[in-house]
Design a protein around this motif. Structure first.
Motif, PDB file in Angstrom:
ATOM      1  N   ASN A 174       0.797  -1.222   0.000  1.00 56.65           N
ATOM      2  CA  ASN A 174       0.000   0.000   0.000  1.00 56.65           C
ATOM      3  C   ASN A 174       0.818   1.254   0.000  1.00 56.65           C
ATOM      4  O   ASN A 174       0.508   2.211  -0.696  1.00 56.65           O
ATOM      5  CB  ASN A 174      -0.894   0.021   1.230  1.00 56.65           C
ATOM      6  CG  ASN A 174      -2.252  -0.421   0.828  1.00 56.65           C
ATOM      7  OD1 ASN A 174      -2.971   0.350   0.230  1.00 56.65           O
ATOM      8  ND2 ASN A 174      -2.586  -1.671   1.075  1.00 56.65           N
ATOM      9  N   SER A 178      -0.167   3.513  -3.294  1.00 54.70           N
ATOM     10  CA  SER A 178      -1.382   4.274  -3.039  1.00 54.70           C
ATOM     11  C   SER A 178      -1.081   5.399  -2.061  1.00 54.70           C
ATOM     12  O   SER A 178      -0.115   5.337  -1.295  1.00 54.70           O
ATOM     13  CB  SER A 178      -2.433   3.285  -2.489  1.00 54.70           C
ATOM     14  OG  SER A 178      -3.286   3.889  -1.563  1.00 54.70           O
TER      15      SER A 178
ATOM     16  N   ASP B 132      -8.544   2.125  -3.065  1.00 54.94           N
ATOM     17  CA  ASP B 132      -8.344   1.831  -1.638  1.00 54.94           C
ATOM     18  C   ASP B 132      -9.293   2.654  -0.781  1.00 54.94           C
ATOM     19  O   ASP B 132      -9.843   2.158   0.202  1.00 54.94           O
ATOM     20  CB  ASP B 132      -6.893   2.118  -1.229  1.00 54.94           C
ATOM     21  CG  ASP B 132      -5.921   1.112  -1.846  1.00 54.94           C
ATOM     22  OD1 ASP B 132      -6.386   0.146  -2.480  1.00 54.94           O
ATOM     23  OD2 ASP B 132      -4.704   1.301  -1.692  1.00 54.94           O
ATOM     24  N   THR B 166      -5.934  -3.565   4.776  1.00 53.17           N
ATOM     25  CA  THR B 166      -4.532  -3.974   4.655  1.00 53.17           C
ATOM     26  C   THR B 166      -4.423  -5.499   4.604  1.00 53.17           C
ATOM     27  O   THR B 166      -3.623  -6.049   3.831  1.00 53.17           O
ATOM     28  CB  THR B 166      -3.729  -3.409   5.856  1.00 53.17           C
ATOM     29  OG1 THR B 166      -3.827  -1.980   5.825  1.00 53.17           O
ATOM     30  CG2 THR B 166      -2.278  -3.820   5.800  1.00 53.17           C
ATOM     31  N   ASP B 169      -5.504  -6.656   1.150  1.00 51.50           N
ATOM     32  CA  ASP B 169      -4.442  -6.416   0.162  1.00 51.50           C
ATOM     33  C   ASP B 169      -3.304  -7.410   0.335  1.00 51.50           C
ATOM     34  O   ASP B 169      -2.740  -7.893  -0.643  1.00 51.50           O
ATOM     35  CB  ASP B 169      -3.890  -4.992   0.306  1.00 51.50           C
ATOM     36  CG  ASP B 169      -4.860  -3.960  -0.222  1.00 51.50           C
ATOM     37  OD1 ASP B 169      -5.742  -4.327  -1.010  1.00 51.50           O
ATOM     38  OD2 ASP B 169      -4.728  -2.784   0.146  1.00 51.50           O
TER      39      ASP B 169
END
Lengths: 206, 206
Positions: A174, A178, B132, B166, B169
């Motif tokens: 992440n 992002s 996200d 999280t 992902d």
């Protein structure tokens, strides 16, 4: 961790010099724009050495990933110096560090690109499988020590270790891909999870 | 979710046909080997249409990612039909599904490759940030409903939602890039976390 010297500060011998050059070229160019030529630009010795040793950039990168795994394995202490909870915190502090240098950010981004190669290339997949297993085994070991020492509840390390590793991987991907920027929130919630799932209150310790 | 028709089963209009062709070409070739030519091979109309609309494969992929985000936004129900815990479970069942078709596996792998582009390309990064945020806002909303309904404890959705995202992902990246295969363990531990952190026991409900 007897040897704190790093191949990044003072590479010793030709292999470490090649690995050092690869590291810096990856930070500068990322995976997609990486070439042996560009790795050579970071290398003080003759570039022909690189072409002699490696058939292409992927072959060089496989060697680099093996080298990084060896570095990781030697840098992670087998014995836990303080208690298991402190040890976990040291790992989390490294992973969740908000103040990272530009070079660390670039390297983490390049590692995300390398990991994505594993989606269609079994040789990359083999490396990341070994890497994930090593991290998971280490986390399991720390949890087992915590249980044996009476600091942690009698949880199943085979469930908790993969869960924690998954969170670490999620944070890394992440942060590099992002802008939602929730590393601090995730760390707070991970701390709460460790506290409530693993830790035994001092007053309840035997 | 009034409209259950999918662009995958029966594309309507030229844009959906292009998106359908892009989806299948991504599954077959992944990102690295994708070309407009190969997307054209999946497209029933004239390939010149693709070259007319898009300057290159990345431009087409940005449009594809926007389209996928619109599809996601319309497929996620705003109202929670059953209780919040059941709703979370439906989401987790989709994410953690162990029996996935070859096509789903290939598409997930291609999405990992696209996400890795965001490590050095701000336009991809912009898309994944939006993606996200959408997932996180939806999870926050479900948690808020659970709290309001008295099913969930009074937790901070701004901490719990990013934590869950999280984990999602992390599971996705791992499944596509490593053979450790811990999806089931992670799901079990996630269920325990939801139970102990969010859920209020029936006997303690007001």
């Amino acid at each position: 961790m007897a040897d704190e010297r790093s191949f990044l500060d003072s590479p010793e011998g030709t292999r470490e010099e090649i690995m050092n050059a690869t590291y810096h070229a990856l930070c500068e160019h990322g995976y997609a724009d990486l070439t042996i030529q560009r790795i050579g630009d970071q290398f003080e010795k003759s570039k022909s050495l690189l072409y002699h040793h490696y058939d292409g950039k992927d072959e060089l990168l496989f060697d680099f990933l093996d080298f990084m795994l060896e570095e990781l394995e030697t840098s992670v202490p087998e014995t836990i110096e303080e208690d298991a909870k402190t040890h976990l915190n040291v790992i989390f502090d490294k992973v969740f560090a908000c103040e990272r240098t530009e070079e660390k950010r670039e390297f983490e981004a390049a590692m995300v690109e390398l990991r994505a190669q594993a989606a269609h290339d079994d040789r990359y997949r083999e490396y990341f499988t070994q890497h994930d297993r090593f991290i998971e085994n280490h986390l399991s070991h720390v949890i087992e020590v915590g249980i044996a020492d009476g600091d942690f509840r009698d949880v199943d390390p085979e469930r908790v270790a993969p869960f924690i590793r998954t969170i670490i991987d999620g944070v890394r991907i992440n942060r590099s891909t992002s802008n939602v920027g929730v590393t601090r929130s995730v760390r707070s919630e991970l701390d709460s999870y460790i506290e409530s799932t693993l830790c035994i209150d001092d007053e309840n310790k035997q």
